[in-house]
Motif scaffolding. Sequence first.
Motif, mmCIF file in Angstrom:
data_model
loop_
_atom_site.group_PDB
_atom_site.id
_atom_site.type_symbol
_atom_site.label_atom_id
_atom_site.label_comp_id
_atom_site.label_asym_id
_atom_site.label_seq_id
_atom_site.Cartn_x
_atom_site.Cartn_y
_atom_site.Cartn_z
ATOM 1 N N THR A 100 -2.935 -5.197 1.466
ATOM 2 C CA THR A 100 -3.387 -3.974 1.596
ATOM 3 C C THR A 100 -4.323 -4.000 1.311
ATOM 4 O O THR A 100 -5.342 -2.218 1.519
ATOM 5 C CB THR A 100 -2.177 -3.175 1.364
ATOM 6 O OG1 THR A 100 -1.351 -3.409 2.192
ATOM 7 C CG2 THR A 100 -2.281 -1.456 1.843
ATOM 8 N N ILE A 101 -4.672 -3.612 0.130
ATOM 9 C CA ILE A 101 -5.483 -3.092 -0.965
ATOM 10 C C ILE A 101 -6.859 -3.878 -0.542
ATOM 11 O O ILE A 101 -7.678 -3.285 0.069
ATOM 12 C CB ILE A 101 -5.630 -3.794 -2.615
ATOM 13 C CG1 ILE A 101 -4.629 -1.632 -2.965
ATOM 14 C CG2 ILE A 101 -7.016 -2.980 -3.423
ATOM 15 C CD1 ILE A 101 -4.253 -2.673 -4.406
ATOM 16 N N GLN A 102 -6.947 -5.255 -0.133
ATOM 17 C CA GLN A 102 -8.443 -5.482 0.484
ATOM 18 C C GLN A 102 -8.789 -5.249 1.231
ATOM 19 O O GLN A 102 -10.014 -4.899 1.673
ATOM 20 C CB GLN A 102 -7.345 -7.553 0.229
ATOM 21 C CG GLN A 102 -9.162 -8.093 0.802
ATOM 22 C CD GLN A 102 -10.437 -8.386 -0.478
ATOM 23 O OE1 GLN A 102 -9.701 -8.255 -1.134
ATOM 24 N NE2 GLN A 102 -11.259 -7.291 0.228
ATOM 25 N N ALA A 103 -7.938 -4.861 2.846
ATOM 26 C CA ALA A 103 -7.670 -4.082 3.675
ATOM 27 C C ALA A 103 -8.797 -3.409 3.692
ATOM 28 O O ALA A 103 -9.388 -2.682 4.333
ATOM 29 C CB ALA A 103 -6.267 -4.400 4.607
ATOM 30 N N ASP A 104 -8.438 -2.527 2.838
ATOM 31 C CA ASP A 104 -8.637 -0.724 2.389
ATOM 32 C C ASP A 104 -10.280 -1.097 2.491
ATOM 33 O O ASP A 104 -10.982 -0.484 2.788
ATOM 34 C CB ASP A 104 -8.487 0.206 1.499
ATOM 35 C CG ASP A 104 -6.691 0.392 1.813
ATOM 36 O OD1 ASP A 104 -6.011 -0.037 2.910
ATOM 37 O OD2 ASP A 104 -5.384 0.710 0.995
ATOM 38 N N MET B 259 -10.497 9.382 0.681
ATOM 39 C CA MET B 259 -9.648 8.676 0.891
ATOM 40 C C MET B 259 -8.946 7.962 1.321
ATOM 41 O O MET B 259 -8.568 7.075 2.749
ATOM 42 C CB MET B 259 -9.460 8.100 -0.657
ATOM 43 C CG MET B 259 -9.750 7.686 -1.671
ATOM 44 S SD MET B 259 -9.451 6.856 -3.294
ATOM 45 C CE MET B 259 -10.982 6.967 -4.142
ATOM 46 N N PRO B 260 -8.045 8.941 2.702
ATOM 47 C CA PRO B 260 -7.283 8.184 3.861
ATOM 48 C C PRO B 260 -8.001 8.201 4.122
ATOM 49 O O PRO B 260 -6.985 7.589 5.495
ATOM 50 C CB PRO B 260 -6.431 9.986 3.863
ATOM 51 C CG PRO B 260 -6.501 10.953 2.568
ATOM 52 C CD PRO B 260 -8.019 10.421 1.475
ATOM 53 N N LYS C 3 -0.215 11.488 -2.435
ATOM 54 C CA LYS C 3 0.644 10.912 -1.831
ATOM 55 C C LYS C 3 0.297 9.578 -0.797
ATOM 56 O O LYS C 3 -0.609 9.749 -0.072
ATOM 57 C CB LYS C 3 0.378 12.538 -0.501
ATOM 58 C CG LYS C 3 1.901 12.156 0.184
ATOM 59 C CD LYS C 3 1.994 13.149 0.862
ATOM 60 C CE LYS C 3 3.175 13.518 2.254
ATOM 61 N NZ LYS C 3 3.951 14.603 2.773
ATOM 62 N N LEU C 4 1.645 8.873 -0.969
ATOM 63 C CA LEU C 4 1.484 7.973 -0.468
ATOM 64 C C LEU C 4 2.691 7.283 0.118
ATOM 65 O O LEU C 4 3.415 8.020 -0.552
ATOM 66 C CB LEU C 4 1.054 6.444 -1.389
ATOM 67 C CG LEU C 4 1.348 5.084 -1.465
ATOM 68 C CD1 LEU C 4 1.159 4.210 -2.312
ATOM 69 C CD2 LEU C 4 3.237 4.742 -1.139
ATOM 70 N N ILE D 80 -2.389 5.983 1.663
ATOM 71 C CA ILE D 80 -2.991 7.109 1.455
ATOM 72 C C ILE D 80 -3.468 8.479 2.456
ATOM 73 O O ILE D 80 -3.503 8.061 2.725
ATOM 74 C CB ILE D 80 -4.268 7.313 0.121
ATOM 75 C CG1 ILE D 80 -4.072 6.166 -1.025
ATOM 76 C CG2 ILE D 80 -4.520 8.703 -0.553
ATOM 77 C CD1 ILE D 80 -2.734 6.549 -2.501
ATOM 78 N N ASP D 81 -1.653 9.441 2.144
ATOM 79 C CA ASP D 81 -1.336 10.229 2.783
ATOM 80 C C ASP D 81 -2.912 11.094 2.806
ATOM 81 O O ASP D 81 -3.704 11.528 2.961
ATOM 82 C CB ASP D 81 -0.423 11.145 3.036
ATOM 83 C CG ASP D 81 0.806 10.172 3.883
ATOM 84 O OD1 ASP D 81 -0.025 8.861 4.410
ATOM 85 O OD2 ASP D 81 1.952 10.533 4.219
ATOM 86 N N SER D 82 -2.940 11.568 1.715
ATOM 87 C CA SER D 82 -3.644 13.216 1.229
ATOM 88 C C SER D 82 -4.237 12.436 -0.198
ATOM 89 O O SER D 82 -3.274 12.141 -0.988
ATOM 90 C CB SER D 82 -3.370 14.191 1.949
ATOM 91 O OG SER D 82 -1.712 14.222 -0.032
ATOM 92 N N VAL D 83 -4.877 13.520 -0.924
ATOM 93 C CA VAL D 83 -5.412 13.793 -1.567
ATOM 94 C C VAL D 83 -6.264 14.673 -2.101
ATOM 95 O O VAL D 83 -6.693 15.477 -1.358
ATOM 96 C CB VAL D 83 -6.565 12.575 -2.382
ATOM 97 C CG1 VAL D 83 -7.451 12.506 -3.563
ATOM 98 C CG2 VAL D 83 -6.262 10.972 -1.546
#
Length: 147
Positions: free
Chosen positions: A129-133, A30-31, A53-54, A37-40
Amino acid sequence: MADWLEHSVQVEVEAPIDLVWGLWSDLEQMPKWMKWIDSVKILPDNPEISLWKLSTGGLEFTWKSRILKVVPNQIIQWESVDGLPNQGAIRFYDRHSSSIVKMTISYAIPGLLGKIMDNLFLGRAVESTIQADLERFKEYALNAKAN
């Protein structure tokens, strides 16, 4: 006391549902398309729990999330079990030659933070931001389809 904010955004990806599902359901990737999102990390001893981690604007949040429901090619539903309170679902809709990916996310804003920040402004920032993601995910999926 906290205020809960909820957002739903979606994108259409010109790729088959199997490919779209496979890419999204690999949470540790996902990052690559989610800006904040930095890490999952999936816990090796419990694959239903992941550590997130966000980071944004100098703020950092971490949380543990539990997968509540998985229906392949249809839905991944989660809730946080520790850290930043959040919950939501990713829904997938098969349109044969394309796929719709719809993300609904809810998160708690601590009362004090909510008083400092305008929730409407914050909500718009998070939603854009979520739409851009999701747009970045679409490009990621189209690149994967091409290879």
